[in-house]
Design a protein around this motif. Sequence first.
Motif, short mmCIF file in Angstrom:
data_model
loop_
_atom_site.label_atom_id
_atom_site.label_comp_id
_atom_site.label_asym_id
_atom_site.label_seq_id
_atom_site.Cartn_x
_atom_site.Cartn_y
_atom_site.Cartn_z
N SER A 199 0.84 -1.21 0.00
CA SER A 199 0.00 0.00 0.00
C SER A 199 0.88 1.25 0.00
CB SER A 199 -0.91 0.00 1.24
OG SER A 199 -0.11 -0.06 2.39
N GLU A 214 9.17 -4.97 -7.43
CA GLU A 214 7.99 -5.85 -7.38
C GLU A 214 6.81 -4.94 -7.71
OE1 GLU A 214 7.06 -7.62 -3.48
OE2 GLU A 214 7.34 -9.53 -4.50
N THR A 259 3.38 -3.66 -7.95
CA THR A 259 2.06 -3.92 -7.38
C THR A 259 1.04 -2.86 -7.78
OG1 THR A 259 2.78 -2.81 -5.36
CG2 THR A 259 2.89 -5.21 -5.37
N VAL A 304 6.38 -9.55 -11.16
CA VAL A 304 4.95 -9.26 -11.18
C VAL A 304 4.22 -10.32 -10.36
CG1 VAL A 304 2.89 -8.99 -12.62
CG2 VAL A 304 5.11 -8.17 -13.46
N PRO A 305 3.63 -9.93 -9.22
CA PRO A 305 2.93 -10.90 -8.38
C PRO A 305 1.58 -11.34 -8.95
CG PRO A 305 3.45 -8.87 -7.14
CD PRO A 305 3.64 -8.59 -8.61
N VAL A 322 -1.55 -13.55 -7.17
CA VAL A 322 -1.89 -14.19 -5.89
C VAL A 322 -2.64 -15.50 -6.16
CG1 VAL A 322 -3.03 -13.94 -3.66
CG2 VAL A 322 -1.95 -11.95 -4.73
N TRP A 366 -7.03 -10.56 -8.58
CA TRP A 366 -5.69 -10.51 -8.01
C TRP A 366 -4.79 -11.62 -8.53
CZ3 TRP A 366 -4.51 -6.09 -5.96
CH2 TRP A 366 -5.54 -5.30 -5.48
N LEU A 385 5.61 -1.98 -23.58
CA LEU A 385 6.79 -1.37 -22.94
C LEU A 385 7.55 -2.35 -22.03
CD1 LEU A 385 5.42 2.09 -21.69
CD2 LEU A 385 7.02 1.67 -23.57
N ILE A 386 7.00 -3.53 -21.87
CA ILE A 386 7.56 -4.39 -20.82
C ILE A 386 8.84 -5.10 -21.28
CG2 ILE A 386 7.12 -6.43 -19.38
CD1 ILE A 386 4.25 -5.38 -19.18
N THR A 396 11.95 -9.57 -16.72
CA THR A 396 10.70 -9.59 -15.95
C THR A 396 10.28 -11.04 -15.69
OG1 THR A 396 9.98 -7.50 -16.93
CG2 THR A 396 8.26 -8.89 -16.00
N TYR A 411 2.26 -15.82 -5.74
CA TYR A 411 2.23 -15.61 -4.29
C TYR A 411 1.27 -16.59 -3.64
CZ TYR A 411 4.82 -11.39 -2.96
OH TYR A 411 5.81 -10.50 -2.64
N THR A 418 -0.86 -7.53 5.10
CA THR A 418 -1.55 -6.52 4.28
C THR A 418 -1.89 -7.08 2.91
OG1 THR A 418 -0.15 -4.90 5.40
CG2 THR A 418 -1.41 -4.11 3.52
N SER A 471 4.29 -12.55 5.48
CA SER A 471 4.65 -11.20 5.93
C SER A 471 4.11 -10.85 7.32
CB SER A 471 4.12 -10.17 4.92
OG SER A 471 4.55 -8.88 5.29
N ASN A 527 10.38 -6.19 7.17
CA ASN A 527 10.05 -5.20 8.20
C ASN A 527 11.14 -4.97 9.24
OD1 ASN A 527 7.53 -4.66 7.09
ND2 ASN A 527 6.51 -6.27 8.26
C1 LIG Z 1 9.94 0.16 -18.46
C2 LIG Z 1 8.85 -0.04 -17.51
C3 LIG Z 1 7.81 0.96 -17.40
C4 LIG Z 1 8.89 -1.12 -16.75
C5 LIG Z 1 7.80 -1.71 -15.96
C6 LIG Z 1 7.66 -3.04 -16.50
C7 LIG Z 1 6.69 -3.93 -15.85
C8 LIG Z 1 7.25 -5.23 -15.41
C9 LIG Z 1 5.39 -3.64 -15.71
C10 LIG Z 1 4.44 -4.58 -15.10
C11 LIG Z 1 3.16 -4.61 -15.79
C12 LIG Z 1 2.19 -5.43 -14.99
C13 LIG Z 1 1.71 -6.69 -15.57
C14 LIG Z 1 1.80 -4.95 -13.78
C15 LIG Z 1 0.83 -5.61 -12.89
C16 LIG Z 1 0.60 -4.66 -11.79
C17 LIG Z 1 -0.36 -5.17 -10.78
C18 LIG Z 1 -1.47 -4.26 -10.42
C19 LIG Z 1 -0.20 -6.38 -10.19
C20 LIG Z 1 -1.03 -6.89 -9.09
C21 LIG Z 1 -0.18 -7.03 -7.86
C22 LIG Z 1 -0.85 -7.75 -6.75
C23 LIG Z 1 -1.40 -9.08 -7.01
C24 LIG Z 1 -0.89 -7.16 -5.51
C25 LIG Z 1 -1.51 -7.80 -4.35
C26 LIG Z 1 -0.68 -7.60 -3.08
C27 LIG Z 1 0.64 -8.29 -3.16
C28 LIG Z 1 0.74 -9.73 -3.50
C29 LIG Z 1 1.74 -7.58 -2.94
C30 LIG Z 1 3.10 -8.17 -3.07
C31 LIG Z 1 4.13 -7.36 -2.36
C32 LIG Z 1 4.12 -7.47 -0.87
C33 LIG Z 1 3.49 -8.60 -0.20
C34 LIG Z 1 4.73 -6.54 -0.18
C35 LIG Z 1 4.77 -6.50 1.31
O1 LIG Z 1 3.95 -5.49 1.62
P1 LIG Z 1 4.02 -4.67 2.97
O2 LIG Z 1 3.32 -3.39 2.70
O3 LIG Z 1 5.42 -4.61 3.46
O4 LIG Z 1 3.15 -5.57 3.90
P2 LIG Z 1 3.12 -5.73 5.48
O5 LIG Z 1 2.19 -4.69 5.98
O6 LIG Z 1 2.56 -7.11 5.67
O7 LIG Z 1 4.50 -5.56 5.99
#
Ligand SMILES: CC(C)=CCC/C(C)=C/CC/C(C)=C/CC/C(C)=C/CC/C(C)=C/CC/C(C)=C/CC/C(C)=C/COP(=O)(O)OP(=O)(O)O
Length: 236
Positions: A43, A67, A69, A83-84, A86, A94, A109-110, A115, A120, A128, A165, A212
């Motif tokens: 977030s 990563e 998100t 790219v996650p 879930v 998700w 652009l990717i 990549t 997940y 979160t 996490s 963390n």
């Molecule tokens: C040149 C250029 C512009 C490059 C970019 C290229 C690129 C690879 C683009 C990607 C395109 C694409 C397909 C994007 C998808 C974006 C997207 C919206 C994906 C969904 C992500 C998703 C499923 C999110 C759900 C939450 C999740 C799984 C997050 C993962 C990270 C995570 C768990 C972090 C920890 O979070 P934190 O806040 O620390 O949590 P705590 O509170 O528990 O600590």
Amino acid sequence: MDGAWYTGWRHVFKLDPDREITDEALEAVCMSGTDAIMVGGSSGITYDNTVDLMSRIRRYAVDCVLEVTSLDAAVPGFDNYLVPLVLNAERAEWLIGRQTAALQEFGHLIPWDITAGEGYLIMNGDATAAVVSGANANLNQDEAIAYVQAADRLLRLPIIYIEYSGAFGDMSLVRRASKIVSQAHVIYGGGIDGPDKAEEAARAAHTVVVGNIVYDNLDAALATVQAVKAVQIGVS
Ligand SMILES: CC(C)=CCC/C(C)=C/CC/C(C)=C/CC/C(C)=C/CC/C(C)=C/CC/C(C)=C/CC/C(C)=C/COP(=O)(O)OP(=O)(O)O
Ligand SMILES: O=P(O)(O)OC[C@@H](O)CO
Ligand SMILES: [Mg+2]
């Protein structure tokens, strides 16, 4: 497992663009001997805070991976992108919906060669990421392993990220996952608060992610690097 860019990682620090870190702490993290810095969070991630953290990490030689998100924070200039997806999300949004929406806008652009998708498996319902994605973390070990097999054998995802996490997870599950995969790379993250848990996780997973604790106890976080590097994964 092939020689992809992530296969050599044993230890990774995850830094959150939405959290403050001093220059001194960032230098210690980047110079710690970790294999990569993963930039990500569930977030509060924006283009500006992501660019800012990337450019600060860029002062050091360590690999820097985003990563992704949020499409708003798809910043160019990282060494690699993850790219996650879930696996145990309640809604397809998700698992694949947000990703395909992003591809419609950004697909041309990717940089695909740097990549990778990461499946997940979120096992801590209080994390979160679980709350955001509505993940069903209430899985027994056999159910969780079925997700791992589906991701590895059916979807052939290159990376499976077992995510606890905020809490230290079930290492017997992580060990089983690392043992059962045919081609996927197993990343573990969650609740590592120092070298002892880091070592335990390093015996079970291909890669250990420390998040963390960087912000809560830097010395303990730094001590996880050698703890991970000193042991080998205990599965074959
Ligand atoms: C040149 C250029 C512009 C490059 C970019 C290229 C690129 C690879 C683009 C990607 C395109 C694409 C397909 C994007 C998808 C974006 C997207 C919206 C994906 C969904 C992500 C998703 C499923 C999110 C759900 C939450 C999740 C799984 C997050 C993962 C990270 C995570 C768990 C972090 C920890 O979070 P934190 O806040 O620390 O949590 P705590 O509170 O528990 O600590
Ligand atoms: O923050 P912690 O609990 O160390 O977890 C690390 C990482 O798996 C978070 O996505
Ligand atoms: Mg966090």
